[in-house]
Design a protein around this motif. Structure first.
Motif, mmCIF file in Angstrom:
data_model
loop_
_atom_site.group_PDB
_atom_site.id
_atom_site.type_symbol
_atom_site.label_atom_id
_atom_site.label_comp_id
_atom_site.label_asym_id
_atom_site.label_seq_id
_atom_site.Cartn_x
_atom_site.Cartn_y
_atom_site.Cartn_z
ATOM 1 N N GLU A 114 0.893 -1.358 -0.104
ATOM 2 C CA GLU A 114 0.078 0.068 0.127
ATOM 3 C C GLU A 114 1.056 1.220 -0.118
ATOM 4 O O GLU A 114 1.897 1.409 0.883
ATOM 5 C CB GLU A 114 -0.821 0.163 1.215
ATOM 6 C CG GLU A 114 -1.941 -1.075 1.251
ATOM 7 C CD GLU A 114 -2.984 -1.088 2.267
ATOM 8 O OE1 GLU A 114 -2.926 0.185 3.008
ATOM 9 O OE2 GLU A 114 -3.374 -2.065 2.948
ATOM 10 N N ASP A 115 0.716 2.053 -0.974
ATOM 11 C CA ASP A 115 1.283 3.470 -0.898
ATOM 12 C C ASP A 115 2.817 3.035 -1.241
ATOM 13 O O ASP A 115 3.393 2.270 -2.118
ATOM 14 C CB ASP A 115 1.018 4.198 0.109
ATOM 15 C CG ASP A 115 -0.342 4.623 0.134
ATOM 16 O OD1 ASP A 115 -0.967 4.919 -0.784
ATOM 17 O OD2 ASP A 115 -0.818 4.716 1.288
ATOM 18 N N LYS A 116 3.865 3.494 -0.171
ATOM 19 C CA LYS A 116 5.178 3.262 -0.410
ATOM 20 C C LYS A 116 5.680 2.450 0.839
ATOM 21 O O LYS A 116 6.888 2.059 0.876
ATOM 22 C CB LYS A 116 5.912 4.925 0.156
ATOM 23 C CG LYS A 116 5.400 5.635 -0.792
ATOM 24 C CD LYS A 116 6.335 5.583 -2.274
ATOM 25 C CE LYS A 116 6.087 6.675 -3.176
ATOM 26 N NZ LYS A 116 6.720 6.583 -4.207
ATOM 27 N N ASN A 117 4.787 1.768 1.228
ATOM 28 C CA ASN A 117 5.074 0.629 2.486
ATOM 29 C C ASN A 117 4.413 -0.810 1.915
ATOM 30 O O ASN A 117 3.372 -0.510 1.361
ATOM 31 C CB ASN A 117 4.722 0.808 3.752
ATOM 32 C CG ASN A 117 5.601 2.182 4.276
ATOM 33 O OD1 ASN A 117 6.832 2.117 4.122
ATOM 34 N ND2 ASN A 117 4.920 3.291 4.715
ATOM 35 N N GLY A 118 5.041 -1.676 2.489
ATOM 36 C CA GLY A 118 4.358 -3.082 2.301
ATOM 37 C C GLY A 118 4.770 -4.359 3.262
ATOM 38 O O GLY A 118 5.673 -4.060 3.905
ATOM 39 N N GLU A 119 4.327 -5.162 3.002
ATOM 40 C CA GLU A 119 4.470 -6.478 3.920
ATOM 41 C C GLU A 119 4.652 -7.646 2.904
ATOM 42 O O GLU A 119 4.035 -7.970 1.946
ATOM 43 C CB GLU A 119 3.119 -6.815 4.913
ATOM 44 C CG GLU A 119 2.871 -5.555 5.729
ATOM 45 C CD GLU A 119 1.822 -5.824 6.636
ATOM 46 O OE1 GLU A 119 0.784 -6.657 6.210
ATOM 47 O OE2 GLU A 119 1.728 -5.509 7.862
ATOM 48 N N ILE A 120 5.631 -8.437 3.523
ATOM 49 C CA ILE A 120 5.859 -9.859 2.712
ATOM 50 C C ILE A 120 5.403 -10.805 3.717
ATOM 51 O O ILE A 120 5.732 -10.967 4.696
ATOM 52 C CB ILE A 120 7.178 -10.313 2.542
ATOM 53 C CG1 ILE A 120 8.222 -8.877 1.860
ATOM 54 C CG2 ILE A 120 7.604 -11.311 1.954
ATOM 55 C CD1 ILE A 120 7.770 -8.939 0.345
ATOM 56 N N ILE A 121 4.117 -11.350 3.220
ATOM 57 C CA ILE A 121 3.279 -12.247 3.911
ATOM 58 C C ILE A 121 3.673 -13.798 3.874
ATOM 59 O O ILE A 121 3.459 -14.664 4.588
ATOM 60 C CB ILE A 121 1.718 -12.052 3.969
ATOM 61 C CG1 ILE A 121 1.417 -12.133 2.270
ATOM 62 C CG2 ILE A 121 1.511 -10.612 4.448
ATOM 63 C CD1 ILE A 121 -0.217 -12.071 1.950
ATOM 64 N N MET A 146 9.704 -2.381 3.724
ATOM 65 C CA MET A 146 8.716 -3.596 3.646
ATOM 66 C C MET A 146 8.956 -4.251 4.951
ATOM 67 O O MET A 146 10.135 -4.361 5.636
ATOM 68 C CB MET A 146 9.705 -4.498 2.429
ATOM 69 C CG MET A 146 9.391 -3.929 1.195
ATOM 70 S SD MET A 146 7.808 -3.809 0.446
ATOM 71 C CE MET A 146 7.284 -5.564 0.363
ATOM 72 N N ARG A 147 7.790 -4.882 5.503
ATOM 73 C CA ARG A 147 7.832 -5.587 6.768
ATOM 74 C C ARG A 147 7.827 -7.230 6.161
ATOM 75 O O ARG A 147 6.920 -7.533 5.291
ATOM 76 C CB ARG A 147 6.716 -5.221 7.804
ATOM 77 C CG ARG A 147 6.743 -6.202 8.954
ATOM 78 C CD ARG A 147 6.040 -5.693 10.003
ATOM 79 N NE ARG A 147 6.706 -4.886 10.585
ATOM 80 C CZ ARG A 147 6.141 -4.168 11.623
ATOM 81 N NH1 ARG A 147 5.020 -4.076 11.993
ATOM 82 N NH2 ARG A 147 7.038 -3.201 12.430
ATOM 83 N N ILE A 148 8.313 -8.138 6.889
ATOM 84 C CA ILE A 148 8.742 -9.394 6.389
ATOM 85 C C ILE A 148 8.099 -10.318 7.740
ATOM 86 O O ILE A 148 8.729 -9.957 8.686
ATOM 87 C CB ILE A 148 9.936 -9.940 5.995
ATOM 88 C CG1 ILE A 148 10.642 -9.158 4.812
ATOM 89 C CG2 ILE A 148 10.005 -11.421 5.826
ATOM 90 C CD1 ILE A 148 11.772 -9.424 4.405
ATOM 91 N N TYR A 149 7.326 -10.925 7.631
ATOM 92 C CA TYR A 149 6.689 -11.779 8.689
ATOM 93 C C TYR A 149 7.397 -13.238 8.390
ATOM 94 O O TYR A 149 7.037 -13.893 7.336
ATOM 95 C CB TYR A 149 5.257 -12.281 8.464
ATOM 96 C CG TYR A 149 4.430 -10.756 8.771
ATOM 97 C CD1 TYR A 149 3.880 -10.474 10.183
ATOM 98 C CD2 TYR A 149 4.230 -10.018 8.070
ATOM 99 C CE1 TYR A 149 3.487 -9.256 10.637
ATOM 100 C CE2 TYR A 149 3.618 -8.754 8.221
ATOM 101 C CZ TYR A 149 3.033 -8.481 9.597
ATOM 102 O OH TYR A 149 2.643 -7.347 9.828
ATOM 103 N N SER A 150 8.291 -13.735 9.205
ATOM 104 C CA SER A 150 8.973 -14.815 9.159
ATOM 105 C C SER A 150 8.852 -15.853 10.227
ATOM 106 O O SER A 150 9.053 -15.477 11.533
ATOM 107 C CB SER A 150 10.194 -14.388 8.925
ATOM 108 O OG SER A 150 11.338 -15.588 8.698
#
Length: 191
Positions: A114-121, A146-150
């Protein structure tokens, strides 16, 4: 639903949702996952790998098969049929990105941007392939972060530690034990 789970022989119930609501019915937080925040600046901690081309998933048969093979190669994960895997990669509002190296698809990531940020799901693949993919998402597409959920013990976590600006641990889900004996039997080879 708890009575039905007992009748049908469930060992435990996995639930997402609000702990305040479901704790009184016996669900508790369980599992651990890392959350890594990646920025264009933090990516420069390591030199970007060369020889990779990143492009968006096109649902071609070879892309489905390659990403499913990567998913099945993970140490932990939910088993998927090819049809389910294809359906999950095609979810509305999600972007799937592929890093191709000399031997085909080296890594993939499912992003919610979304916009300039994101999530790696969801993600999988080689460290260099994943690094190339993240570099592309942040630099070429202009993502500010980017936020990564690991998962706790994922083999790519050392890469994420080295290229993230910050990280923390979060509870992954909530579970309710329905039948402790069945759980112990099911996980006996891991205990």
């Amino acid at each position: 639903s708890i009575s039905l789970m007992r009748e049908e022989g469930y060992a435990f119930s996995d639930l997402g949702g609000d702990r305040q609501r479901y704790a009184r019915f016996g669900w508790e937080r369980a599992g651990r996952q890392w959350l890594f925040d990646i920025t264009p600046r933090s990516l420069h901690a390591l030199e970007a790998p060369k020889g990779y081309q990143v492009n968006q998933y096109g649902a071609r048969p070879d892309e489905i098969d390659s990403t499913l093979a990567i998913h099945e190669g993970e140490l932990l994960g939910v088993k998927r049929t090819r049809d389910l895997h294809e359906m999950l990669l095609g979810r509305k509002g999600k972007e799937v990105w592929l890093a191709r190296g000399g031997e085909g698809i080296a890594a993939y990531a499912v992003a919610d941007r979304e916009d300039k940020n994101g999530e790696i799901i969801e993600f999988g693949g080689t460290p260099d392939g994943m690094h190339a993919l993240l570099t592309y998402l942040t630099e070429t597409l202009g993502s500010e972060g980017m936020r990564i959920y690991s998962p706790w013990s994922h083999p790519l976590n050392p890469l994420f530690f080295s290229i993230s600006t910050r990280w923390h641990v979060n509870c992954q889900r909530m579970i309710k034990i329905i039948n402790l004996e069945a759980i112990m039997h099911g996980f006996a080879n891991q205990l």
